[in-house]
Design a protein around this motif. Sequence first.
Motif: not given
Length: 137
Positions: A1-23
């Motif tokens: 299972m991977i993280a499902p995509i969730l949305s709000t009016d202003r935000l998207t919650l998405r699975p991590y990407r490798l590029s997210d690690f640096q920050r």
Amino acid sequence: MIAPILSTDRLTLRPYRLSDFQRLAEIYESPRSHYIGGLRSRDKAWRDFASDVGQWVLLGFGGWAIEERSSGAYVGIVGLNFPVEFPERELGWILWEEFEGKGYAFEAALPVIMRLLSSSLIRWSAISIRIINVQSG
């Protein structure tokens, strides 16, 4: 299972990407890490990041990257964690400093809470906010 995509009016919650690690690694190496368990080496930060991803497979929950829908900017992370050293699961988040003060933490946490309450993954017995997290209070 991977993280499902969730949305709000202003935000998207998405699975991590490798590029997210640096920050995230930069946060763990800074004084702001105080809010997420303290300073960590890059190696330890990588293990924590990979653990968040792996929790989805092993436990059916974990972390999400938070994106601003209007710009696509990566604004922080939110998720349910259950580290070995914790007695209970914990809903946590951190926003990059330039995105604080916009209500994004609450907005990102709400769909996570709603998803968890409608699932059989957990029983909620208490919700608390740590006193040191002044911005949450």
